[in-house]
Scaffold this active site. Sequence first.
Site, PDB file in Angstrom:
ATOM      1  N   CYS A 144       0.820  -1.211   0.000  1.00 51.65           N
ATOM      2  CA  CYS A 144       0.000   0.000   0.000  1.00 51.65           C
ATOM      3  C   CYS A 144       0.851   1.258   0.000  1.00 51.65           C
ATOM      4  CB  CYS A 144      -0.911   0.019   1.214  1.00 51.65           C
ATOM      5  SG  CYS A 144      -2.205  -1.197   1.096  1.00 51.65           S
TER       6      CYS A 144
ATOM      7  N   CYS B 140      -2.369   8.975   6.840  1.00 54.32           N
ATOM      8  CA  CYS B 140      -1.126   8.811   7.602  1.00 54.32           C
ATOM      9  C   CYS B 140      -1.402   8.912   9.103  1.00 54.32           C
ATOM     10  CB  CYS B 140      -0.095   9.862   7.192  1.00 54.32           C
ATOM     11  SG  CYS B 140       0.422   9.709   5.488  1.00 54.32           S
TER      12      CYS B 140
END
Lengths: 299, 402
Positions: free
Chosen positions: A41, A112
């Site tokens: 990913c 994130c």
Amino acid sequence: MWDYTDKVLELFYDPKNQGEIEETGEAGVKVATGEIGSIACGDALRLHLKVEVESDKILDARFQTFGCTSAIASSSALTEMVKGLTLDEALKVSNKDIADYLGGLPEAKMHCSVMGQEALEAAIYNYRGIPLATHDDDDEGALVCSCFGISESKIRRVILENHLTDAEQVTNYVKAGGGCGSCLANIDDIIRSVQQEYASPALNNYGVQVATEIVTSKQRSLTNVQKIALIQKVLDEEVRPVLIADGGDVELYDVEGDRVKVVLQGACGSCSSSTATLKIAIEARLQDRVSKSLVVEAV
Amino acid sequence: MQNNCIYLDNNATTKVDPEVIEVMLPYLTDYYGNPSSMHTFGGQVGKAVRTAREQLAAILGADESEIVYTSCGTEGDNAAIRAALLAQPEKRHIVTTQVEHPAVLNVCKQLETQGYSVTYLSVNHQGQLDLDELEASLTGNTALVTIMYANNETGTIFPIEQIGLRVKEYGAIFHVDAVQAVGKIPLNMKTSTVDMLTLSGHKLHGPKGIGALYIRRGVRFRPFMIGGHQERGRRAGTENVPAIIALGKAAELELLHLEEATAKERKLRDRLEQTLLATIPDCVVNGDVTQRLPNTTNIGFKYIEGEAILLLLNKYGICASSGSACTSGSLEPSHVLRAMGLPYTTLHGSIRFSLCRYTTEAEIDRVIEVMPSIVERLRALSPFKNDDAGWLQGQEQALAHR
Ligand code: FES
């Protein structure tokens, strides 16, 4: 070029707490590790926490990150934020807290911060010996986005916690939908369903509001029956939907004076953050809605 | 920083040559006539546009009547594809590759929803096509084969003429997106099998917002921009005169410098590539190193991520590009590198350095100097260190089906 805050750049150029924490065998101290993400990913984080067993306190935190500028900055921020907290306190750190600490992240990079929060949870669950899967695979673990391996429960959770309103935001937060895009319509459906659940009159706390108003107008001179009925109503309409969305549930067991006894179920029963759930999700809510003096305990 | 940056992102866009600006400026100020006007004032401008057309035709080895100006490479690609299909309404099949620019790929995807069938040819680990696969895909129903000359990300050059020979056997129209090739590879349309070819001004030291489509004489062309009779009815709309003049000059200069510039770029590129490979462990060159543009190198730095590399390079004033998802709007890494089947360990940390005739030895030295420490620094942060980390392997396998 991404538009990063000074804090993001500072922690990227000069990251704090990078590296591993090795198990040294020091008495009374243990190391917890959590891994999240994948190289496929494009981002992955391994978080190490040094925990004082007796007090449950995080003495030190370090990270190893594969990822972009904001992934590195988010990881570094996370380690700064959790040092000195107890594990229960750390479990309350949300992805939003991480983003806030950084002075914000570009919307497309919010995933994130989510990765940071998840690694933290993974580390603490590992430490407590709770399989992460019990929490992750709620809702039968229905996989919505196969490109990034994202389950419905995770999507629901991020929608709820961050008040997301469209699929693009969901992609920014958990990546789901950012690959082939074939799951975008399903994500739209999930958003709609979450919104409906929370917009319906019952769940809009309408009933609870009315009841609370009655109670307040009577200066909280509740009879025992009224009190129990109101507690039940708050649990049903405000607390349970949140827990259910997270794979858990709660049942009212008994009320003795100001002591509200509940049974936590599903993921919440086995979940290490159940103390936090009790205090934040249930007790605070009941205190707010019913009576300041209520204390909630699990049976 | 803008003015003294080390610019190694020339496949994205190039600096406009000062000589180009000089010839273009009067057409923004003094000579503002419409080239279609009957009066002398417009006529002067029309003449300059013709000169530019000759200059542009020269770099392609084409006739000036075979040039149609467009607003950009994307328009050229779109116009060519639509025109080829409109001209042969009975044929419903298109052949292209998995590694095309979105200006081709996304048009093809849209056409699929409109009843066309599209074959997307695969590439091997070097990014090269299999000509047998191409051959097998062609039928009498194939209206169009649209394939790029050189890949923008890896610089890999496709054997266009060999492809063209096969395409011709099946009577399909052959369009080539040569946006990255013009000015870097000698071209001669007179001896070519290509029917239509796209180019873009800003990739060859011309301005942005101007491109051209070469259309071989005799190839049936149905325009999709319709209006006035400009460009012989093949692209309506008042000409972007200053940009056309500029493109003509840019093409002239590019042709003039072609041999010496590409030799210099190749030398610098090879030094950059070989030195980085020798000084930094665990990195690989992506693409076909023998059939490749002279100015491009795409290097995968294992175990780290491209955007982070770019930001550190940026700190030293070095501009490059990355195939990593984090630098694009999408979350998926480069479709080109994915199609090549690169392992994820390399995929996310791929950096493209693309040179031009202005690139200097000192600039390359600077990159060679700073790059090892950048990689080392990010690897120190990374949880991945080698290919057999259990965690990593599980991840690669789990996603192998994707
Ligand atoms: S399945 Fe979600 S993006 Fe492909």
